[in-house]
Design an enzyme around this catalytic site. Structure first.
Site, PDB file in Angstrom:
ATOM      1  N   HIS A 187      11.101  37.969  54.953  1.00  0.00           N
ATOM      2  CA  HIS A 187      12.290  37.121  54.898  1.00  0.00           C
ATOM      3  C   HIS A 187      12.162  36.178  53.723  1.00  0.00           C
ATOM      4  O   HIS A 187      11.055  35.736  53.408  1.00  0.00           O
ATOM      5  CB  HIS A 187      12.430  36.314  56.195  1.00  0.00           C
ATOM      6  CG  HIS A 187      13.788  35.728  56.370  1.00  0.00           C
ATOM      7  ND1 HIS A 187      14.152  34.534  55.800  1.00  0.00           N
ATOM      8  CD2 HIS A 187      14.868  36.200  57.019  1.00  0.00           C
ATOM      9  CE1 HIS A 187      15.407  34.289  56.103  1.00  0.00           C
ATOM     10  NE2 HIS A 187      15.872  35.277  56.837  1.00  0.00           N
ATOM     11  N   ASP A 201      16.231  41.290  62.541  1.00  0.00           N
ATOM     12  CA  ASP A 201      16.812  42.638  62.540  1.00  0.00           C
ATOM     13  C   ASP A 201      15.854  43.692  63.050  1.00  0.00           C
ATOM     14  O   ASP A 201      16.258  44.804  63.373  1.00  0.00           O
ATOM     15  CB  ASP A 201      17.269  43.003  61.120  1.00  0.00           C
ATOM     16  CG  ASP A 201      18.493  42.220  60.730  1.00  0.00           C
ATOM     17  OD1 ASP A 201      19.311  41.960  61.617  1.00  0.00           O
ATOM     18  OD2 ASP A 201      18.618  41.852  59.555  1.00  0.00           O
TER      19      ASP A 201
HETATM   20  N1  CMC Z   1       7.819  45.917  53.106  1.00  0.00           N
HETATM   21  C1  CMC Z   1       6.845  45.969  52.182  1.00  0.00           C
HETATM   22  N2  CMC Z   1       6.610  44.992  51.271  1.00  0.00           N
HETATM   23  C2  CMC Z   1       7.432  43.943  51.278  1.00  0.00           C
HETATM   24  C3  CMC Z   1       8.485  43.816  52.217  1.00  0.00           C
HETATM   25  C4  CMC Z   1       8.667  44.855  53.161  1.00  0.00           C
HETATM   26  N3  CMC Z   1       9.650  44.787  54.062  1.00  0.00           N
HETATM   27  N4  CMC Z   1       9.154  42.661  51.999  1.00  0.00           N
HETATM   28  C5  CMC Z   1       8.547  42.069  50.953  1.00  0.00           C
HETATM   29  N5  CMC Z   1       7.503  42.831  50.522  1.00  0.00           N
HETATM   30  C6  CMC Z   1       6.540  42.490  49.464  1.00  0.00           C
HETATM   31  C7  CMC Z   1       7.168  42.682  48.071  1.00  0.00           C
HETATM   32  O1  CMC Z   1       6.929  43.991  47.587  1.00  0.00           O
HETATM   33  C8  CMC Z   1       6.445  41.624  47.286  1.00  0.00           C
HETATM   34  O2  CMC Z   1       5.141  42.106  47.005  1.00  0.00           O
HETATM   35  P1  CMC Z   1       4.369  41.669  45.630  1.00  0.00           P
HETATM   36  O3  CMC Z   1       4.212  40.178  45.718  1.00  0.00           O
HETATM   37  O4  CMC Z   1       3.098  42.422  45.672  1.00  0.00           O
HETATM   38  O5  CMC Z   1       5.301  42.098  44.517  1.00  0.00           O
HETATM   39  C9  CMC Z   1       6.275  40.456  48.266  1.00  0.00           C
HETATM   40  O6  CMC Z   1       6.260  41.091  49.567  1.00  0.00           O
HETATM   41  C10 CMC Z   1       7.430  39.438  48.223  1.00  0.00           C
HETATM   42  O7  CMC Z   1       8.660  40.148  48.389  1.00  0.00           O
HETATM   43  P2  CMC Z   1      10.036  39.766  47.690  1.00  0.00           P
HETATM   44  O8  CMC Z   1      10.897  40.992  47.635  1.00  0.00           O
HETATM   45  O9  CMC Z   1       9.751  39.044  46.406  1.00  0.00           O
HETATM   46  O10 CMC Z   1      10.621  38.724  48.711  1.00  0.00           O
HETATM   47  P3  CMC Z   1      12.121  38.254  48.784  1.00  0.00           P
HETATM   48  O11 CMC Z   1      12.107  36.896  49.396  1.00  0.00           O
HETATM   49  O12 CMC Z   1      12.807  38.399  47.472  1.00  0.00           O
HETATM   50  O13 CMC Z   1      12.807  39.325  49.776  1.00  0.00           O
HETATM   51  C11 CMC Z   1      13.552  40.420  51.739  1.00  0.00           C
HETATM   52  C12 CMC Z   1      13.025  39.100  51.125  1.00  0.00           C
HETATM   53  C13 CMC Z   1      14.055  40.137  53.138  1.00  0.00           C
HETATM   54  C14 CMC Z   1      14.735  40.931  50.904  1.00  0.00           C
HETATM   55  C15 CMC Z   1      12.387  41.446  51.744  1.00  0.00           C
HETATM   56  O14 CMC Z   1      11.313  40.964  52.531  1.00  0.00           O
HETATM   57  C16 CMC Z   1      12.832  42.818  52.264  1.00  0.00           C
HETATM   58  O15 CMC Z   1      13.334  43.628  51.472  1.00  0.00           O
HETATM   59  N6  CMC Z   1      12.674  43.108  53.599  1.00  0.00           N
HETATM   60  C17 CMC Z   1      13.148  44.331  54.176  1.00  0.00           C
HETATM   61  C18 CMC Z   1      14.647  44.236  54.458  1.00  0.00           C
HETATM   62  C19 CMC Z   1      14.968  43.343  55.645  1.00  0.00           C
HETATM   63  O16 CMC Z   1      14.357  43.456  56.703  1.00  0.00           O
HETATM   64  N7  CMC Z   1      15.976  42.480  55.466  1.00  0.00           N
HETATM   65  C20 CMC Z   1      16.468  41.602  56.562  1.00  0.00           C
HETATM   66  C21 CMC Z   1      16.206  40.164  56.262  1.00  0.00           C
HETATM   67  S1  CMC Z   1      16.465  39.105  57.686  1.00  0.00           S
HETATM   68  C22 CMC Z   1      18.136  39.155  58.065  1.00  0.00           C
HETATM   69  C23 CMC Z   1      19.082  38.795  56.977  1.00  0.00           C
HETATM   70  O17 CMC Z   1      18.793  38.073  56.044  1.00  0.00           O
HETATM   71  O18 CMC Z   1      20.189  39.261  57.073  1.00  0.00           O
END
Ligand code: CMC
Length: 428
Positions: free
Chosen positions: A307, A364
């Site tokens: 998140h 989710d």
């Molecule tokens: N699986 C594997 N690795 C992950 C995941 C995941 N679900 N989420 C983040 N990471 C890793 C990412 O690769 C990165 O690694 P590194 O530092 O080595 O490059 C690190 O964790 C930080 O990730 P980020 O993408 O920079 O984080 P963000 O804050 O930009 O993204 C997120 C947050 C929710 C988009 C992301 O965690 C994600 O894509 N999760 C899966 C989709 C999901 O479940 N979304 C629902 C969010 S909650 C409800 C809502 O908001 O509606």
């Protein structure tokens, strides 16, 4: 930096920027004069450090895993309140008295129907259309039938537009589902409360008496409460951004529906179930899929994990996990997808990659499992999220309009070509 200002030294000069206080949580640096004084702008991709507004609606602390609606902890709200009361709380700032509650509920019931012409619009979509696309289009189309909601000039007009939207949006959510099933479209039933009314409109079959299942209604009510607001997330920021141009409420909400659709946002609940089904079909080797999620050369991510703000357990996920256990127990459902989800959760929570990056299961991860147990098809999950998020979107839109926030218009750092002369096509 002193207690109430930040000093920036740049180009041999010193500039002071005041600190904006908060009741709790992050304080901010007011940089509104930054560009005028220094010629600089800030760059913050994904707005990870940027406060877009000052708000009094929802507070969340991602490190502690806390979420408050108007100051009330989500745990208390989820246990003691109901969705209609939560809508009132978010919109008006306080819990309603008995009279205020009935008047709010009755006002919504006054608008508990949608113009019949809208049925013609829904008819033209193919049955295979994704319900979120249909929902976004119908929400925007509602404007044509409620022109007053376009140009609101006072708090009273704004509250009226909010009640209209709340009543009619539940129809659109139910209708988009019935469209995918080829079922006839119903209007509301004013003898029921908001959640019961939606449940009946969406799931009543034409060939049998409708049975209101209190377990399902209670589960839906809780899920809607948990989704009701989440401060400046992607869809809410979209609603505020569109509304900042003084676009009407319905068109702003329609944009929010589109933003919510994405799999990185609300679409994740659908993506979680699709992922669990894929793992099941592939033989159920959870470790293999965790390894894929960690592999930087593989685009696969564990959906329902991580998140932007929570770097701890999402408090909503804790409540929902318990609700999922209860509901599956009550309905006597054995779900292979749930078994895989539990294994995934365990592996991921013990794995260094997830621990280091503070990736916990989010709301989710579990909500899809409950919707599935209630018999709601996967493509409808994000529509359920939209129905829950509606009062948050409206409250944030209302706050922005009443405070008179300026039109949203970010800047950019241009790294394209400098000025050059046009070359005729024959000479290129
Ligand atoms: N699986 C594997 N690795 C992950 C995941 C995941 N679900 N989420 C983040 N990471 C890793 C990412 O690769 C990165 O690694 P590194 O530092 O080595 O490059 C690190 O964790 C930080 O990730 P980020 O993408 O920079 O984080 P963000 O804050 O930009 O993204 C997120 C947050 C929710 C988009 C992301 O965690 C994600 O894509 N999760 C899966 C989709 C999901 O479940 N979304 C629902 C969010 S909650 C409800 C809502 O908001 O509606």
């Amino acid at each position: 930096m002193s207690d109430n200002k930040v000093i920036l030294n740049y180009d041999g000069k010193s500039f002071e920027y005041p600190i904006v206080d908060s009741t709790i949580g992050d304080r901010g640096i007011d940089i509104s004069k930054l560009r005028d004084q220094t010629g600089l702008i800030t760059l913050d991709l994904g707005y990870k450090n940027t406060g877009a507004t000052i708000s009094e609606i929802t507070y969340l602390d991602g490190d502690k895993g806390e979420l408050f609606y108007r100051g009330y902890p989500i745990e208390q709200i989820a246990e003691k309140s109901n969705f209609t009361e939560v809508m009132y709380l978010l919109l008006h700032g306080e819990l309603p008295s008995t009279e205020q509650f009935s008047s709010f509920e009755n006002n919504i019931k006054k608008y508990n129907f949608v113009a019949d012409e809208l049925k013609k619009l829904i008819d033209v979509f193919p049955r295979s259309a994704h319900p979120m696309g249909v929902l976004s289009s119908l929400t925007s189309a509602l404007t044509a039938f409620n022109p007053k909601a376009v140009d609101v000039k006072s708090k009273e007009e704004l509250d009226l537009a909010a009640e209209l939207m709340i009543a009619k949006f539940s129809h659109l959510c139910a209708w988009t589902y019935r469209k995918t099933q080829g079922l006839p479209i119903n209007h509301g039933d004013n003898s029921l409360n908001y959640v019961e009314n939606f449940y009946k409109m969406a799931f009543r079959l034409p060939n049998e008496e409708f049975q209101m299942d209190p377990v399902v209604v209670a589960a839906l009510d809780k899920l809607l409460i948990l989704h009701a607001d989440h401060e400046q997330n992607c869809s809410t920021s979209t609603v505020r951004m569109v509304g900042s141009a003084h676009t009407g409420l319905f068109a702003s909400i329609s944009a929010g529906v589109s933003a919510l659709w994405g799999p990185l946002h609300g679409g994740a609940n659908q993506a979680v179930i699709e992922m669990l089904e894929l793992i099941e079909k592939d033989g159920g080797d959870v470790n293999k899929w965790v390894a894929k999620a960690k592999d930087k050369n593989d685009s696969f991510r564990l959906m329902g994990f991580g998140h932007r703000v929570y770097k701890n357990f999402d408090p909503r996920a804790k409540i929902i996990k318990k609700a999922a256990d209860d509901i599956l127990g009550k309905l006597g459902i054995q779900d292979k997808a749930l078994d895989i989800a539990m294994q995934l959760e365990k592996v991921a929570l013990e794995d260094e990659y997830f621990i280091e990056r503070k990736l916990y299961p989010n709301v989710d991860f579990y909500s899809g499992i409950i919707y599935r147990a209630l018999g709601i098809p996967t493509e409808m999950f994000t529509v359920m999220f939209a129905l829950g998020r509606l009062p948050g979107w409206i409250s944030q839109w209302k706050e922005m309009r009443l405070k008179g926030d300026p039109i949203g218009r970010p800047r950019q750092i241009y790294q394209g070509s400098p000025m050059r002369d046009y070359v005729d096509i024959s000479k290129r």
